[in-house]
Structure formats: C-alpha cells, structure tokens
Design an enzyme around this catalytic site. Structure first.
Site, PDB file in Angstrom:
ATOM      1  N   TRP A 199       0.771  -0.876   0.142  1.00 36.56           N
ATOM      2  CA  TRP A 199       0.419   0.279   0.428  1.00 36.56           C
ATOM      3  C   TRP A 199       0.997   0.921   0.102  1.00 36.56           C
ATOM      4  O   TRP A 199       0.198   2.150  -0.367  1.00 36.56           O
ATOM      5  CB  TRP A 199      -0.675   0.289   1.367  1.00 36.56           C
TER       6      TRP A 199
ATOM      7  N   LYS B  37      -2.378  -7.028  -7.742  1.00 41.89           N
ATOM      8  CA  LYS B  37      -3.248  -7.443  -6.884  1.00 41.89           C
ATOM      9  C   LYS B  37      -2.943  -6.367  -5.547  1.00 41.89           C
ATOM     10  O   LYS B  37      -1.672  -6.104  -5.192  1.00 41.89           O
ATOM     11  CB  LYS B  37      -3.271  -8.843  -6.410  1.00 41.89           C
ATOM     12  N   PRO B  38      -3.341  -5.227  -5.506  1.00 38.26           N
ATOM     13  CA  PRO B  38      -2.574  -4.323  -4.918  1.00 38.26           C
ATOM     14  C   PRO B  38      -3.479  -4.646  -3.746  1.00 38.26           C
ATOM     15  O   PRO B  38      -4.162  -5.328  -3.318  1.00 38.26           O
ATOM     16  CB  PRO B  38      -3.863  -3.049  -5.715  1.00 38.26           C
TER      17      PRO B  38
ATOM     18  N   GLY C 115       6.122  -7.494   3.086  1.00 34.10           N
ATOM     19  CA  GLY C 115       6.445  -7.969   3.915  1.00 34.10           C
ATOM     20  C   GLY C 115       7.416  -9.278   3.869  1.00 34.10           C
ATOM     21  O   GLY C 115       7.365  -9.854   3.320  1.00 34.10           O
ATOM     22  N   THR C 116       8.546  -9.687   4.960  1.00 31.86           N
ATOM     23  CA  THR C 116       9.367 -10.717   4.620  1.00 31.86           C
ATOM     24  C   THR C 116       8.520 -11.967   5.176  1.00 31.86           C
ATOM     25  O   THR C 116       8.378 -13.213   4.423  1.00 31.86           O
ATOM     26  CB  THR C 116      10.202 -10.274   5.626  1.00 31.86           C
ATOM     27  N   ALA C 117       7.640 -11.621   5.889  1.00 30.17           N
ATOM     28  CA  ALA C 117       7.142 -12.786   6.815  1.00 30.17           C
ATOM     29  C   ALA C 117       5.735 -13.612   5.571  1.00 30.17           C
ATOM     30  O   ALA C 117       6.128 -14.428   4.974  1.00 30.17           O
ATOM     31  CB  ALA C 117       6.005 -12.766   7.505  1.00 30.17           C
ATOM     32  N   THR C 118       4.797 -12.390   4.196  1.00 29.87           N
ATOM     33  CA  THR C 118       4.602 -12.907   3.249  1.00 29.87           C
ATOM     34  C   THR C 118       5.384 -13.146   2.343  1.00 29.87           C
ATOM     35  O   THR C 118       4.924 -14.234   1.851  1.00 29.87           O
ATOM     36  CB  THR C 118       3.617 -11.629   2.959  1.00 29.87           C
TER      37      THR C 118
ATOM     38  N   GLU D 120      10.199  -8.538  -3.223  1.00 28.66           N
ATOM     39  CA  GLU D 120      11.593  -7.485  -2.344  1.00 28.66           C
ATOM     40  C   GLU D 120      10.485  -7.306  -1.735  1.00 28.66           C
ATOM     41  O   GLU D 120       9.188  -7.036  -1.802  1.00 28.66           O
ATOM     42  CB  GLU D 120      10.645  -6.098  -3.757  1.00 28.66           C
TER      43      GLU D 120
ATOM     44  N   GLY E 191      11.071  -6.148   2.833  1.00 28.67           N
ATOM     45  CA  GLY E 191      10.969  -5.291   4.107  1.00 28.67           C
ATOM     46  C   GLY E 191      12.955  -4.783   4.190  1.00 28.67           C
ATOM     47  O   GLY E 191      13.567  -4.768   3.522  1.00 28.67           O
TER      48      GLY E 191
ATOM     49  N   CYS F 126       9.884   1.017   2.387  1.00 29.04           N
ATOM     50  CA  CYS F 126      11.009  -0.442   2.250  1.00 29.04           C
ATOM     51  C   CYS F 126      12.313   0.278   2.441  1.00 29.04           C
ATOM     52  O   CYS F 126      13.333  -0.430   3.196  1.00 29.04           O
ATOM     53  CB  CYS F 126      10.420  -0.847   1.409  1.00 29.04           C
TER      54      CYS F 126
ATOM     55  N   GLU G 289      11.242  -4.107  11.203  1.00 30.84           N
ATOM     56  CA  GLU G 289      10.962  -2.961  10.667  1.00 30.84           C
ATOM     57  C   GLU G 289       9.507  -2.119  11.524  1.00 30.84           C
ATOM     58  O   GLU G 289       8.749  -3.083  11.525  1.00 30.84           O
ATOM     59  CB  GLU G 289      10.820  -3.185   9.178  1.00 30.84           C
TER      60      GLU G 289
ATOM     61  N   GLY H 218      14.719 -10.086   0.394  1.00 29.38           N
ATOM     62  CA  GLY H 218      14.420 -10.328  -0.691  1.00 29.38           C
ATOM     63  C   GLY H 218      15.019 -11.120  -2.233  1.00 29.38           C
ATOM     64  O   GLY H 218      16.656 -11.241  -1.415  1.00 29.38           O
TER      65      GLY H 218
END
Ligand code: NAD
Length: 498
Positions: free
Chosen positions: A161, A185-186, A239-242, A260, A262, A294, A391, A464
């Site tokens: 976002w 997918k926004p 985010g890194t977890a996602t 790409e 965090g 980021c 982060e 990433g």
C-alpha cells in the site's frame, strides 16, 4: 486536473466505481466489500467488492487466451501499448495523484512524483521492449546456437500500500513488455489507484485480458493467485513474512518468484561528512513518506566523537518538520495509512521505551482525527533490541554510536535485512570500501532514496530475491530458450551410413 475516465465527476476525489477488472471486463467483484478510508480524517472513501475465487480463475483463463492471441505482436507494437498507457497517466496525472493521496494519506508532492515515475516506467519499458535482443552464442560444432526469451504466460503482481502506482507500474510494464498477461493484486487498504490505472490501460487499447486488476485480502485473493496452477510467476512486493510464505508455495509449484521485501537500512555518517548534506539527507531518508518506505534509513550510525552534535542537529531538524494532511502542499510528514498501522507503530515505540530507549523527540500519536504520528528519534538502545532490528515502517529513527570501521561494518550488517544503505562522507576511498562491505542491494553515497528506472533494484538476505527495473527487469518475466540450427550437410556419423 484531467478526468479519470469512467469515474464520477468529483474534481477532488475521483473515486472509481465499485468494479474490478477481470480479464478485460469491468464488473463487481464476487468477494466481500473492502472499505477504504482517507487516512487524514478517517472518512470512508469507497467500498469495493473484493475479487472472488471465480474471478481469479476467469482472469487466469482470459489471460492465457490473451497471451495466445497476442503471441505474434512485434516488440514495437507492444512498445506502442506501453507508451499509450504512459501518455494517459500523464494526461490524468493530477487526478491520479489526488486519488492516491486520498487513499494512502501520502503528501501530494510525493504522489505527484510517484505518478510521474509510473509514466516514466511505462516509457522506459517500451524502450526496452523495442531494443531487447536475444543472443547468438559461440557454437561448439556445426550448428548455429541462439538464446531467446519467451513470455512466461500469466503472471501475478502483488503490491503493497505504500507507493501503489509506482510499484504497480514497476511490475505491469516489464511483464507486458515481455509478452505476458498480468493479474495485479493491489493491497486491500489502497485499491483505488490500481483500479484507476486499470481504466487507463483499457483506454490505451491494451488487448483485452492482458491486464486484470483484482483487489482483495492478501490471504484470500493473493493466495488464490499464488496457488493457481495457471499462474507461472509471481512478483511480490511487501513484508518479509508474507514473502517467505509466497516463496514456500512457489517452491512447491517450482515457480519462479521475485520478492521485494522489508528493510532496516543503516545510514552511516563518517567523521569527515558534510553535515549539512548528511542531516538533510538522513531526515529525508527516514521521515519522507512518514517512514512508510521499504528503503527508509531507519538506523543512523554516528561516530562516537560527534554523536551528540549530529544527533542534536537531527532532533532539531525532525522537530521542525511540518506534520499535516497529505493534500496540504506544505506537509512534509503526512498521516500513516490506517489507524491500525499507526497503533502498531505506537506499540513498537512503547516497546522500545520499555527496553530502555531515550525518546529524543516525538514518541506518541497526535490527538484528534487522522492517523498522525510525529517524527520520532530514539537512542540508548542495544543493537539487538527490537527497535534496532525490526522494521517499524513509520517515522521512527534509531541512533547508534560506533567507534572505528570494524564496529561500523558489524553494526551496519547486524540485521536480517539487506535492502539499502546510505554513506555520508567526503572520502571516496572510504565510501568505496564501505559500499563493498555493507550487505545491501542499493548503496547511496552522499544522497538517499533516489531511484532511476534503469538501475536494478532489490534486496539481499531477507530483503528479497531478484531485481526489478533496468533491462534485466524484463528478463525476469521471461523464460530462456536455446535453439540449435544444424549446419552439417552430412548425416550424423554415429548412426553410420543408413
Ligand atoms: P504485506 O506483506 O502485508 O502485503 C503486501 C501485499 O501482499 C498486499 O497486496 C497483501 O494483500 C498481499 N498479501 C498479504 N498476505 C498474502 C498472502 N498470504 N498471499 C498473497 N498475498 C498476500 O505488506 P504491506 O504491509 O502491504 O507492505 C509493507 C511491507 O512491504 C513492508 O515490509 C515494506 O518494507 C515492504 N515493501 C518492500 C518494498 C521493496 O521494494 N523491497 C517496497 C515497498 C514495500
């Protein structure tokens, strides 16, 4: 301000209708409604029905059909589609910037720059589409050997976002240049500008089905895109977890993925730095976009001998920044994207306080409507504390002292991230030495948070995988194929005369 085609005639907030773009067709999504609010005052901007599972399926099928129908389009024809999109973004630039400010809260100066950068991205990748070449490789026998690049087919582009139109363009433009269909997918908090961009792409005459815009919750719509057997690649920013969860699904599908993620980027002041340059650059690096970036330079590493002097200047500068609504042109620090995110930032600062942080400025949400959080500077924390490691994605800078280059490099690299780094110095040898030793995909020397679409961007470590932008940005959406053309006039001697 130009009109955004198909929108109600509201000159200030041209909110798109409740429709999503499924394989070239605009219609109400089959999922639950998403509510998007103006971060400056909490007002509901729009309710958009999210994408349903059937919508994803249809977008994939129509995407494959569109790729098949456009397979023979020549590079200069694809380039023409991209330049037409760029021209329409430029025509409607002011409306798009205002819409993005209303949806994300970002300051109007920043969203104008993001819209301009999105148009530039489409133009740049039009150029790449026209000039990208395969290779004639040196043969090892009586044949001609070639390496060519083909589209993957239908690819997923999942964006966060914080800078929607720029990150959308960064994925759509190279993917289309390479001949793919894209499912965009926004983020669920900010779907409006991607839908507006979808309208412009249709108006520009892109063949139907090559772009779908599918807003919806990540674990539902995003997950359906990643898992769909007809999706051949996912390019994800978030985010890194996602990213880790998406990478795991991709591994099971043996599907390429670009991630790409965090960052917790250090910005380093060397003892000989031009402090006017450094202080202004560090404040911009962390507090522009209200820290929701980021690459935010969220850790500042200062020489012990100058620590108090530089920190004092940073605090004085941070206290002078103008906090206000994004649509006020004088605003430097705009509201955070949602109340939920502001509360998360506040909780992380409270945790830092409990960990022993000194709060040098800011440190609590501002009262009143809107998701305002002031520029905040913390210090006195150990390098392994949560505020120095995690982060925060808000306007929060942590300062750490160092003595000598070895300690500096250790501190700079002491997080799981490796996205960016800033170095402020007049000593070019020290800058080169440090730039090589820091683990970061991008290093800025005597500048910060500057981007050029022709320069590859991406992270190391948990920031990433893969690179976007640059000519390689298009190759990331292709499959490489090798061709051997036999030139021997005689039959293969292995089979003997037959
Ligand atoms: P996020 O990971 O929560 O969401 C990003 C996108 O992924 C959204 O569209 C979301 O709906 C979707 N998503 C969430 N769960 C999903 C799932 N299980 N499957 C598929 N899709 C899913 O991140 P965010 O909060 O929107 O964005 C902030 C993060 O993005 C920060 O960590 C920031 O550093 C990172 N970011 C990185 C870059 C970069 O280029 N490296 C740029 C901007 C933002």
């Amino acid at each position: 301000m130009g009109p955004v085609d198909g929108f109600p005639a509201d000159p200030v907030r041209p909110v798109p209708p409740d429709e999503i773009l499924v394989g070239g067709r605009w219609r109400r999504g089959g999922g639950d409604p998403l509510v998007t609010r103006d971060p400056a005052d909490g007002r509901v901007l729009a309710e958009i029905h999210a994408t349903g599972a059937g919508d994803v399926d249809e977008a994939v099928c129509r995407g494959h059909e569109a790729v098949r129908l456009t397979r023979d389009a020549l590079p200069h024809e694809r380039a023409r589609w991209l330049t037409a999109i760029a021209a329409l973004i430029e025509r409607d630039a002011e409306g798009l910037a205002r819409l993005q400010t209303a949806d994300t809260g970002k300051s109007i100066g920043e969203t104008r720059a993001l819209v301009a950068s999105a148009a530039g991205t489409f133009r740049y990748f039009a150029g790449v589409a026209e000039t990208l070449e395969g290779a004639l490789t040196p043969p090892r026998g009586p044949y001609l050997t070639m390496s060519t690049h083909e589209p993957i087919g239908v690819v997923g582009a999942i964006t966060p976002w914080n800078s929607p139109i720029a990150s959308d363009a960064q994925k759509i433009a190279p993917a289309l240049a390479a001949g793919n269909a894209v499912l965009l997918k926004p983020a669920e908090w900010t779907p409006l500008v991607a839908l507006a961009l979808g309208r412009l792409v249709c108006e520009a005459g892109l063949p139907e089905g090559l772009l779908s815009v599918l807003p919806g919750p990540g674990p539902v719509t995003g997950d359906a895109i990643v898992r769909h057997p007809g999706v051949g690649k996912v390019s994800f920013t978030g985010g890194t977890a996602t990213g880790r969860a998406i990478g795991a699904i991709a591994a099971r599908k043996i599907m390429p993925v670009s991630l790409e993620l965090g960052g917790k980027s250090p910005t380093i002041v060397l003892p000989d730095a031009d402090l006017d340059l450094a202080v202004a650059g560090i404040l911009f690096g962390i507090f522009s976009s209200s820290g929701q970036s980021c690459v935010a330079g969220s850790r500042v590493l200062l020489p012990s001998a100058m620590y108090d002097e530089v920190l004092g200047r940073l605090v004085a500068g941070a206290e002078k920044l103008r906090v206000g609504p994004g649509d006020d042109p004088s605003t430097q620090v705009a509201p955070l994207v949602t109340a939920e995110h502001r509360d998360r930032v506040a909780a992380m600062v409270d945790r830092a306080r409990a960990d022993g942080a000194r709060v040098r400025c800011g440190g609590a949400p501002l009262p009143g409507p809107g998701n305002f959080y002031p520029p905040t500077i913390l210090d006195g924390l150990p390098a392994d504390s949560a505020a120095c490691q995690e982060e925060i994605f808000g306007p929060v800078l942590v300062a750490l002292p160092y003595t000598g280059e070895e300690e500096l490099v250790t501190l700079a690299n002491a997080t799981v991230y490796g996205l960016a780094c800033g170095i402020w110095t007049r000593d070019y040898r020290a800058a080169v030495r440090l730039a090589r030793r820091v683990e970061a995909g991008t290093v800025w020397i005597n500048t910060y948070k500057q981007f050029s679409v022709s320069t590859p961007f991406g992270g190391e470590k948990e920031s990433g995988l893969g690179r976007e932008k640059g000519r390689e940005g298009v190759l990331a959406y292709t499959r490489q194929k090798s061709l051997y053309w036999g030139l021997d006039e005689r039959p293969n001697p292995w089979a003997g005369p037959v």
